[in-house]
Design a protein around this motif. Structure first.
Motif, PDB file in Angstrom:
ATOM      1  N   ASN A 200       0.824  -1.209   0.000  1.00  0.00           N
ATOM      2  CA  ASN A 200       0.000   0.000   0.000  1.00  0.00           C
ATOM      3  C   ASN A 200       0.860   1.263   0.000  1.00  0.00           C
ATOM      4  O   ASN A 200       0.488   2.277  -0.602  1.00  0.00           O
ATOM      5  CB  ASN A 200      -0.958  -0.019   1.191  1.00  0.00           C
ATOM      6  CG  ASN A 200      -2.013  -1.104   1.047  1.00  0.00           C
ATOM      7  OD1 ASN A 200      -2.528  -1.342  -0.050  1.00  0.00           O
ATOM      8  ND2 ASN A 200      -2.326  -1.794   2.129  1.00  0.00           N
ATOM      9  N   GLN A 201       2.021   1.198   0.625  1.00  0.00           N
ATOM     10  CA  GLN A 201       2.968   2.318   0.595  1.00  0.00           C
ATOM     11  C   GLN A 201       3.386   2.654  -0.831  1.00  0.00           C
ATOM     12  O   GLN A 201       3.292   3.802  -1.281  1.00  0.00           O
ATOM     13  CB  GLN A 201       4.193   1.955   1.438  1.00  0.00           C
ATOM     14  CG  GLN A 201       5.372   2.910   1.317  1.00  0.00           C
ATOM     15  CD  GLN A 201       6.704   2.177   1.479  1.00  0.00           C
ATOM     16  OE1 GLN A 201       6.845   1.027   1.041  1.00  0.00           O
ATOM     17  NE2 GLN A 201       7.659   2.827   2.108  1.00  0.00           N
ATOM     18  N   VAL A 202       3.862   1.631  -1.577  1.00  0.00           N
ATOM     19  CA  VAL A 202       4.351   1.913  -2.931  1.00  0.00           C
ATOM     20  C   VAL A 202       3.206   2.247  -3.880  1.00  0.00           C
ATOM     21  O   VAL A 202       3.404   2.996  -4.855  1.00  0.00           O
ATOM     22  CB  VAL A 202       5.204   0.749  -3.507  1.00  0.00           C
ATOM     23  CG1 VAL A 202       6.410   0.486  -2.635  1.00  0.00           C
ATOM     24  CG2 VAL A 202       4.388  -0.511  -3.740  1.00  0.00           C
ATOM     25  N   THR A 203       2.016   1.730  -3.595  1.00  0.00           N
ATOM     26  CA  THR A 203       0.856   2.039  -4.444  1.00  0.00           C
ATOM     27  C   THR A 203       0.545   3.524  -4.395  1.00  0.00           C
ATOM     28  O   THR A 203       0.300   4.168  -5.426  1.00  0.00           O
ATOM     29  CB  THR A 203      -0.361   1.214  -3.992  1.00  0.00           C
ATOM     30  OG1 THR A 203      -0.061  -0.179  -4.155  1.00  0.00           O
ATOM     31  CG2 THR A 203      -1.601   1.553  -4.812  1.00  0.00           C
ATOM     32  N   VAL A 204       0.557   4.102  -3.190  1.00  0.00           N
ATOM     33  CA  VAL A 204       0.317   5.546  -3.057  1.00  0.00           C
ATOM     34  C   VAL A 204       1.458   6.335  -3.680  1.00  0.00           C
ATOM     35  O   VAL A 204       1.237   7.332  -4.385  1.00  0.00           O
ATOM     36  CB  VAL A 204       0.118   5.918  -1.580  1.00  0.00           C
ATOM     37  CG1 VAL A 204       0.044   7.435  -1.413  1.00  0.00           C
ATOM     38  CG2 VAL A 204      -1.144   5.259  -1.026  1.00  0.00           C
ATOM     39  N   TRP A 205       2.692   5.901  -3.455  1.00  0.00           N
ATOM     40  CA  TRP A 205       3.846   6.587  -4.051  1.00  0.00           C
ATOM     41  C   TRP A 205       3.743   6.593  -5.577  1.00  0.00           C
ATOM     42  O   TRP A 205       4.040   7.588  -6.226  1.00  0.00           O
ATOM     43  CB  TRP A 205       5.133   5.900  -3.604  1.00  0.00           C
ATOM     44  CG  TRP A 205       6.373   6.488  -4.192  1.00  0.00           C
ATOM     45  CD1 TRP A 205       7.089   7.560  -3.725  1.00  0.00           C
ATOM     46  CD2 TRP A 205       7.039   6.057  -5.384  1.00  0.00           C
ATOM     47  NE1 TRP A 205       8.163   7.808  -4.551  1.00  0.00           N
ATOM     48  CE2 TRP A 205       8.156   6.904  -5.568  1.00  0.00           C
ATOM     49  CE3 TRP A 205       6.802   5.028  -6.290  1.00  0.00           C
ATOM     50  CZ2 TRP A 205       9.030   6.748  -6.649  1.00  0.00           C
ATOM     51  CZ3 TRP A 205       7.671   4.874  -7.363  1.00  0.00           C
ATOM     52  CH2 TRP A 205       8.769   5.729  -7.534  1.00  0.00           C
ATOM     53  N   GLU A 206       3.300   5.472  -6.148  1.00  0.00           N
ATOM     54  CA  GLU A 206       3.168   5.368  -7.601  1.00  0.00           C
ATOM     55  C   GLU A 206       2.115   6.343  -8.125  1.00  0.00           C
ATOM     56  O   GLU A 206       2.307   6.983  -9.173  1.00  0.00           O
ATOM     57  CB  GLU A 206       2.807   3.930  -7.994  1.00  0.00           C
ATOM     58  CG  GLU A 206       2.599   3.694  -9.479  1.00  0.00           C
ATOM     59  CD  GLU A 206       3.896   3.608 -10.276  1.00  0.00           C
ATOM     60  OE1 GLU A 206       3.845   3.140 -11.416  1.00  0.00           O
ATOM     61  OE2 GLU A 206       4.960   4.013  -9.762  1.00  0.00           O
ATOM     62  N   ALA A 207       1.007   6.462  -7.409  1.00  0.00           N
ATOM     63  CA  ALA A 207      -0.021   7.419  -7.831  1.00  0.00           C
ATOM     64  C   ALA A 207       0.514   8.844  -7.776  1.00  0.00           C
ATOM     65  O   ALA A 207       0.235   9.657  -8.672  1.00  0.00           O
ATOM     66  CB  ALA A 207      -1.261   7.274  -6.951  1.00  0.00           C
ATOM     67  N   LEU A 208       1.272   9.159  -6.752  1.00  0.00           N
ATOM     68  CA  LEU A 208       1.901  10.481  -6.663  1.00  0.00           C
ATOM     69  C   LEU A 208       2.864  10.695  -7.828  1.00  0.00           C
ATOM     70  O   LEU A 208       2.922  11.790  -8.409  1.00  0.00           O
ATOM     71  CB  LEU A 208       2.642  10.621  -5.333  1.00  0.00           C
ATOM     72  CG  LEU A 208       1.779  10.765  -4.083  1.00  0.00           C
ATOM     73  CD1 LEU A 208       2.608  10.517  -2.829  1.00  0.00           C
ATOM     74  CD2 LEU A 208       1.145  12.153  -4.031  1.00  0.00           C
ATOM     75  N   ARG A 209       3.610   9.662  -8.173  1.00  0.00           N
ATOM     76  CA  ARG A 209       4.544   9.764  -9.298  1.00  0.00           C
ATOM     77  C   ARG A 209       3.802  10.050 -10.598  1.00  0.00           C
ATOM     78  O   ARG A 209       4.215  10.912 -11.390  1.00  0.00           O
ATOM     79  CB  ARG A 209       5.342   8.456  -9.420  1.00  0.00           C
ATOM     80  CG  ARG A 209       6.454   8.488 -10.466  1.00  0.00           C
ATOM     81  CD  ARG A 209       7.066   7.107 -10.672  1.00  0.00           C
ATOM     82  NE  ARG A 209       6.120   6.196 -11.333  1.00  0.00           N
ATOM     83  CZ  ARG A 209       5.933   6.152 -12.647  1.00  0.00           C
ATOM     84  NH1 ARG A 209       6.591   6.974 -13.460  1.00  0.00           N
ATOM     85  NH2 ARG A 209       5.066   5.293 -13.162  1.00  0.00           N
ATOM     86  N   LEU A 210       2.671   9.363 -10.798  1.00  0.00           N
ATOM     87  CA  LEU A 210       1.876   9.584 -12.008  1.00  0.00           C
ATOM     88  C   LEU A 210       1.348  11.013 -12.066  1.00  0.00           C
ATOM     89  O   LEU A 210       1.197  11.586 -13.149  1.00  0.00           O
ATOM     90  CB  LEU A 210       0.710   8.602 -12.063  1.00  0.00           C
ATOM     91  CG  LEU A 210       1.047   7.130 -12.303  1.00  0.00           C
ATOM     92  CD1 LEU A 210      -0.217   6.284 -12.234  1.00  0.00           C
ATOM     93  CD2 LEU A 210       1.741   6.929 -13.647  1.00  0.00           C
ATOM     94  N   ALA A 211       1.040  11.569 -10.889  1.00  0.00           N
ATOM     95  CA  ALA A 211       0.515  12.938 -10.814  1.00  0.00           C
ATOM     96  C   ALA A 211       1.627  13.981 -10.715  1.00  0.00           C
ATOM     97  O   ALA A 211       1.341  15.172 -10.552  1.00  0.00           O
ATOM     98  CB  ALA A 211      -0.422  13.065  -9.616  1.00  0.00           C
ATOM     99  N   ASP A 212       2.885  13.518 -10.805  1.00  0.00           N
ATOM    100  CA  ASP A 212       4.047  14.410 -10.745  1.00  0.00           C
ATOM    101  C   ASP A 212       4.109  15.159  -9.419  1.00  0.00           C
ATOM    102  O   ASP A 212       4.396  16.349  -9.383  1.00  0.00           O
ATOM    103  CB  ASP A 212       4.041  15.395 -11.918  1.00  0.00           C
ATOM    104  CG  ASP A 212       5.420  15.990 -12.173  1.00  0.00           C
ATOM    105  OD1 ASP A 212       6.417  15.341 -11.820  1.00  0.00           O
ATOM    106  OD2 ASP A 212       5.499  17.108 -12.732  1.00  0.00           O
ATOM    107  N   ARG A 213       3.843  14.447  -8.339  1.00  0.00           N
ATOM    108  CA  ARG A 213       3.935  15.021  -7.000  1.00  0.00           C
ATOM    109  C   ARG A 213       4.999  14.288  -6.193  1.00  0.00           C
ATOM    110  O   ARG A 213       5.154  13.081  -6.309  1.00  0.00           O
ATOM    111  CB  ARG A 213       2.594  14.901  -6.251  1.00  0.00           C
ATOM    112  CG  ARG A 213       1.506  15.833  -6.727  1.00  0.00           C
ATOM    113  CD  ARG A 213       1.797  17.303  -6.421  1.00  0.00           C
ATOM    114  NE  ARG A 213       2.088  17.556  -5.016  1.00  0.00           N
ATOM    115  CZ  ARG A 213       1.165  17.922  -4.106  1.00  0.00           C
ATOM    116  NH1 ARG A 213      -0.102  18.037  -4.476  1.00  0.00           N
ATOM    117  NH2 ARG A 213       1.509  18.174  -2.872  1.00  0.00           N
ATOM    118  N   ARG A 214       5.699  15.026  -5.358  1.00  0.00           N
ATOM    119  CA  ARG A 214       6.647  14.451  -4.407  1.00  0.00           C
ATOM    120  C   ARG A 214       6.297  15.006  -3.034  1.00  0.00           C
ATOM    121  O   ARG A 214       6.097  16.208  -2.886  1.00  0.00           O
ATOM    122  CB  ARG A 214       8.081  14.830  -4.755  1.00  0.00           C
ATOM    123  CG  ARG A 214       8.540  14.299  -6.088  1.00  0.00           C
ATOM    124  CD  ARG A 214       9.401  13.086  -5.885  1.00  0.00           C
ATOM    125  NE  ARG A 214       9.907  12.589  -7.162  1.00  0.00           N
ATOM    126  CZ  ARG A 214      10.832  11.655  -7.272  1.00  0.00           C
ATOM    127  NH1 ARG A 214      11.359  11.128  -6.189  1.00  0.00           N
ATOM    128  NH2 ARG A 214      11.219  11.234  -8.455  1.00  0.00           N
TER     129      ARG A 214
END
Length: 243
Positions: free
Chosen positions: A211-225
């Motif tokens: 679940n950690q990497v799933t949220v990180w991946e969505a942020l990556r797709l949205a160009d957010r850090r």
């Protein structure tokens, strides 16, 4: 406000998502839509059906209406079971159906390992050994070296969802290997959002959970850090967008 969408199979550890949203501490909203799990079984035929286009497509409209900017199929086994190319096809079909950038938890792991700049991984899976081996093959196809794989033989996500921090820590310890640069716990039915710092402190290395990497991946797709150390080493990488 950045809205991120997740298609989550059934009900097991979806409460990780509001916890992660709180830990992000920013203008990010995590919208979870539940898909029909079908038969709850870590078995190849059941997993292929769980990740079918029809089951994923049923949740897409609700995510679109939520204003999501990206969507991630929040299921590891229901994506890597298709193999490297099949998982790409699955995500491509989801992106077309949603009209949004899309990914899956399996690709989230591959991208997150790459983000950490490491190559050698250990896997601590809740799955039976044959399913865990398919995840190992997926990561090998992604270009990483899998130095150890430990399966737990659990057939249902419902059982995985009952595990607490003690069981998660035990799995991570059992999975670790001296040559591993990172330990992966690849089941979105596993509650891990509350124990990521404890996991990394226990092993002395980064730990990536589903679940950690799933949220990180969505942020990556949205160009957010977002800098959120309570979510582990993955959320402390540069460059950062402060909350």
């Amino acid at each position: 406000m950045t809205a991120l969408g997740f298609l989550y199979p059934g009900h097991s550890a979806e409460d990780d998502y509001p916890r992660i949203e709180q830990l992000l501490g920013s203008d990010i909203r995590l919208q979870v839509v539940h898909t029909d799990i079908g038969e709850d079984a870590h078995r190849v035929d059941a997993l292929l059906e769980m990740g079918s286009a029809a089951r994923l497509g049923a949740g897409v409209e609700e995510l679109r209406l939520s204003g999501a900017e990206a969507v991630v199929w929040a299921c590891t086994s229901g994506s890597f079971v298709y193999g490297w190319q099949g998982a790409h096809d699955q995500v491509r079909t989801l992106a077309v159906a949603a009209g949004l950038p899309a990914s899956s938890t399996s690709f989230a792991f591959a991208h997150a390992v790459g983000e950490l700049g490491v190559k050698r991984v250990a896997i601590g899976a809740t799955y039976p050994d044959d399913v865990a081996a398919l995840f190992s093959t997926f990561l090998t196809d992604a270009g990483f070296e899998v130095v150890s794989v430990r399966g737990s033989g659990i057939v249902t996500a419902a059982e995985v969802g009952t595990w607490g921090e003690a069981e998660v820590l035990a799995l991570a310890r059992a999975a670790d290997h001296p040559e591993a640069e990172v330990v992966l716990l690849p089941d979105t039915a596993l509650h891990t959002a509350s124990c990521l710092p404890a996991l990394e402190a226990e092993l002395g290395k980064p730990v990536l959970t589903a679940n950690q990497v799933t949220v990180w991946e969505a942020l990556r797709l949205a160009d957010r850090r977002v800098n959120a150390p309570e979510l582990g080493a993955l959320f402390t990488r540069e460059p950062l967008v402060q909350a």
